[in-house]
Write a protein that holds these residues in place. Sequence first.
Motif, PDB file in Angstrom:
ATOM      1  N   UNK A   1      16.744  16.632  39.352  1.00 23.85           N
ATOM      2  CA  UNK A   1      17.841  17.347  38.288  1.00 23.85           C
ATOM      3  C   UNK A   1      19.266  17.057  39.121  1.00 23.85           C
ATOM      4  N   UNK A   2      20.161  16.781  38.100  1.00 27.18           N
ATOM      5  CA  UNK A   2      21.546  16.607  38.613  1.00 27.18           C
ATOM      6  C   UNK A   2      22.438  16.987  37.420  1.00 27.18           C
ATOM      7  N   UNK A   3      23.441  18.044  37.760  1.00 31.99           N
ATOM      8  CA  UNK A   3      24.815  18.437  36.821  1.00 31.99           C
ATOM      9  C   UNK A   3      25.825  17.604  36.881  1.00 31.99           C
ATOM     10  N   UNK A   4      26.405  17.558  35.650  1.00 28.58           N
ATOM     11  CA  UNK A   4      27.656  16.662  35.709  1.00 28.58           C
ATOM     12  C   UNK A   4      28.684  17.662  35.341  1.00 28.58           C
ATOM     13  N   UNK A   5      29.492  17.692  36.452  1.00 31.29           N
ATOM     14  CA  UNK A   5      30.507  18.838  36.507  1.00 31.29           C
ATOM     15  C   UNK A   5      31.860  18.157  35.680  1.00 31.29           C
ATOM     16  N   UNK A   6      32.130  16.909  35.607  1.00 31.05           N
ATOM     17  CA  UNK A   6      33.204  16.375  34.858  1.00 31.05           C
ATOM     18  C   UNK A   6      33.185  14.792  34.332  1.00 31.05           C
TER      19      UNK A   6
ATOM     20  N   UNK B   1      38.994   1.090  32.864  1.00 33.05           N
ATOM     21  CA  UNK B   1      37.691   0.092  32.555  1.00 33.05           C
ATOM     22  C   UNK B   1      36.555   1.101  32.519  1.00 33.05           C
ATOM     23  N   UNK B   2      36.329   2.112  32.090  1.00 33.11           N
ATOM     24  CA  UNK B   2      34.982   2.732  32.217  1.00 33.11           C
ATOM     25  C   UNK B   2      35.153   4.059  31.902  1.00 33.11           C
ATOM     26  N   UNK B   3      34.213   4.890  32.978  1.00 33.59           N
ATOM     27  CA  UNK B   3      34.039   6.122  33.011  1.00 33.59           C
ATOM     28  C   UNK B   3      33.787   6.699  34.567  1.00 33.59           C
ATOM     29  N   UNK B   4      34.089   7.840  34.816  1.00 36.04           N
ATOM     30  CA  UNK B   4      33.697   8.232  36.429  1.00 36.04           C
ATOM     31  C   UNK B   4      33.278   9.533  36.122  1.00 36.04           C
ATOM     32  N   UNK B   5      31.941   9.736  36.573  1.00 34.53           N
ATOM     33  CA  UNK B   5      31.311  11.307  36.367  1.00 34.53           C
ATOM     34  C   UNK B   5      31.292  11.978  37.876  1.00 34.53           C
ATOM     35  N   UNK B   6      31.651  13.175  37.784  1.00 32.42           N
ATOM     36  CA  UNK B   6      31.550  14.052  39.042  1.00 32.42           C
ATOM     37  C   UNK B   6      30.062  14.639  38.979  1.00 32.42           C
ATOM     38  N   UNK B   7      29.127  14.517  39.644  1.00 28.94           N
ATOM     39  CA  UNK B   7      28.069  15.205  39.544  1.00 28.94           C
ATOM     40  C   UNK B   7      27.665  15.815  40.596  1.00 28.94           C
ATOM     41  N   UNK B   8      26.513  16.390  40.444  1.00 27.44           N
ATOM     42  CA  UNK B   8      25.976  17.352  41.971  1.00 27.44           C
ATOM     43  C   UNK B   8      25.511  16.363  42.968  1.00 27.44           C
ATOM     44  N   UNK B   9      25.216  15.106  42.568  1.00 30.77           N
ATOM     45  CA  UNK B   9      24.732  14.090  43.531  1.00 30.77           C
ATOM     46  C   UNK B   9      25.628  13.145  43.894  1.00 30.77           C
ATOM     47  N   UNK B  10      27.180  13.321  43.482  1.00 30.35           N
ATOM     48  CA  UNK B  10      28.041  12.562  43.883  1.00 30.35           C
ATOM     49  C   UNK B  10      28.883  12.054  42.768  1.00 30.35           C
ATOM     50  N   UNK B  11      29.761  11.287  42.941  1.00 29.81           N
ATOM     51  CA  UNK B  11      30.660  10.622  41.793  1.00 29.81           C
ATOM     52  C   UNK B  11      30.125   9.208  41.626  1.00 29.81           C
ATOM     53  N   UNK B  12      30.076   8.724  40.467  1.00 31.23           N
ATOM     54  CA  UNK B  12      29.667   7.270  39.962  1.00 31.23           C
ATOM     55  C   UNK B  12      30.395   6.979  38.833  1.00 31.23           C
ATOM     56  N   UNK B  13      30.580   5.727  38.826  1.00 34.43           N
ATOM     57  CA  UNK B  13      31.361   5.103  37.560  1.00 34.43           C
ATOM     58  C   UNK B  13      30.698   3.789  37.005  1.00 34.43           C
ATOM     59  N   UNK B  14      30.927   3.705  35.842  1.00 34.34           N
ATOM     60  CA  UNK B  14      30.370   2.669  34.985  1.00 34.34           C
ATOM     61  C   UNK B  14      31.468   2.220  33.916  1.00 34.34           C
ATOM     62  N   UNK B  15      31.003   0.876  33.308  1.00 37.39           N
ATOM     63  CA  UNK B  15      31.884   0.510  32.188  1.00 37.39           C
ATOM     64  C   UNK B  15      31.512   1.224  30.917  1.00 37.39           C
ATOM     65  N   UNK B  16      30.248   1.566  30.686  1.00 39.55           N
ATOM     66  CA  UNK B  16      29.766   2.418  29.609  1.00 39.55           C
ATOM     67  C   UNK B  16      28.982   3.653  29.894  1.00 39.55           C
TER      68      UNK B  16
END
Length: 400
Positions: A131-136, A142-157
């Motif tokens: 389980x992992x929650x997405x805070x923002x 050039x894509x998207x950044x997600x702040x999650x309970x397991x860290x920050x992650x980026x991707x183009x799509x």
Amino acid sequence: MPASPDVDLLIIGAGAAGLFCAAQAGQLGLRVLLIDHAPRLAEKIRISGGGRCNFTNREAGPANYLSENPHFCRSALARYTPQDFIALLQKHGIGFHEKHRGQLFCDDGSERIIQMLKDECEAVGVQRWQPCTVAAVHALADGFELETSQGTVRAPSLVVACGGLPVPKIGASDFGLRLAQQFGHEVVTPRPALVPLTFSAESWAPFAELSGLSLEVVVSAGQGKQRTRFLEDLLFTHRGLSGPAILQISSFWQPGQPIEIDLLPSLDLAAALREAKGNSRKQLGNVLGEWMPARLSQTWLKQQGLDGSRPMAECRDKDLETLARSLKQWQLTPAGDEGWKKAEVMRGGVSTRELSSQTLESRRQPGLFFIGEVVDVTGWLGGYNFQWAWASAHACAQGA
Ligand code: FDA
């Protein structure tokens, strides 16, 4: 906590659509990360079809879906058909059977479908945070950044596959709808669909004793060209009506409007009663009981103020006509429905107006996709909703 992986595609929601999209995108060479906040994988697949997952319908086509734009689902459904999903099951050696009108179910339970999707994902190296929650969610140049309970992650799509609002206790949330609004998308008001209908305690009191009784009926709702009819089984419950007939019509029912039920669809009841009147020795209740469950005929006659022990020959023509009309055109206005706890799907969702029907990509935010139930495409009962999940996921994976 895992380090932020290098990925091409982020998918929020590891349900039917998310898992399938991840596997398909992985096969096309994309590095995929799936994120889901629920502790268990694909709970809705697990509980679907009474635990046997009605995974598709052989007849699925655009006419089996509701949406503000009924043509929207056409392209995706045409490019990934029920036969394609059947071929996938066959590849995995999963047995299935047809139950009713093209509805296909797993022989050995829905767990097999979950395992198949998991295997398909693992074969192409899909990563999963759960389980992992997405805070923002932030849009970057050039894509998207997600702040999650397991860290920050980026991707183009980014693919939003968070499903609809039904059954909140197993992970449903309005996250996908809020995310759509964050990026300026319209949301068609969500409403429970494929849901039992309820009546006020007072109006239902005479029928509550019929709870558990089931029979085949024709149910209809709507006016003129919008009128929709289903020939299916109806089930009486303590609070109202359920069963496939009611679940189907609930998706078309508008609050405040009546529904109409033909309780004896295969019989011209007025003519049959006229004919039975010729047989003077038979009692009205017994005659009616030949065509419908005795419990129902007794309750019905009581409701109509008619004496079931009266010989047919003594029944007034007018009473028989009124009785026939009441059973063939039972009009009743539900007080409401059983809500998100009992609904199988959500009507409404992210408006199709600003989505590509080819790829499910947002026209407002390049690289952002919405698939599955979160989109304003709702299938009938009978495997159509999973077929939309597979087809929209496939279309998205091709376009991502
Ligand atoms: P789905 O609900 O499958 O997946 C969404 C995922 O997103 C979930 O795993 C959830 O945890 C996750 N999520 C939600 N919010 C999140 C957040 N904020 N952050 C991270 N993750 C989040 N259909 C059919 O065709 N045949 C059938 O037999 C049945 N039977 C059935 C029975 C019951 C009881 C229900 C409730 C529903 C059905 N359905 C069905 C409908 C079917 O289950 C549904 O249409 C699909 O699962 C939709 O697939 P999605 O992937 O869009 O959503």
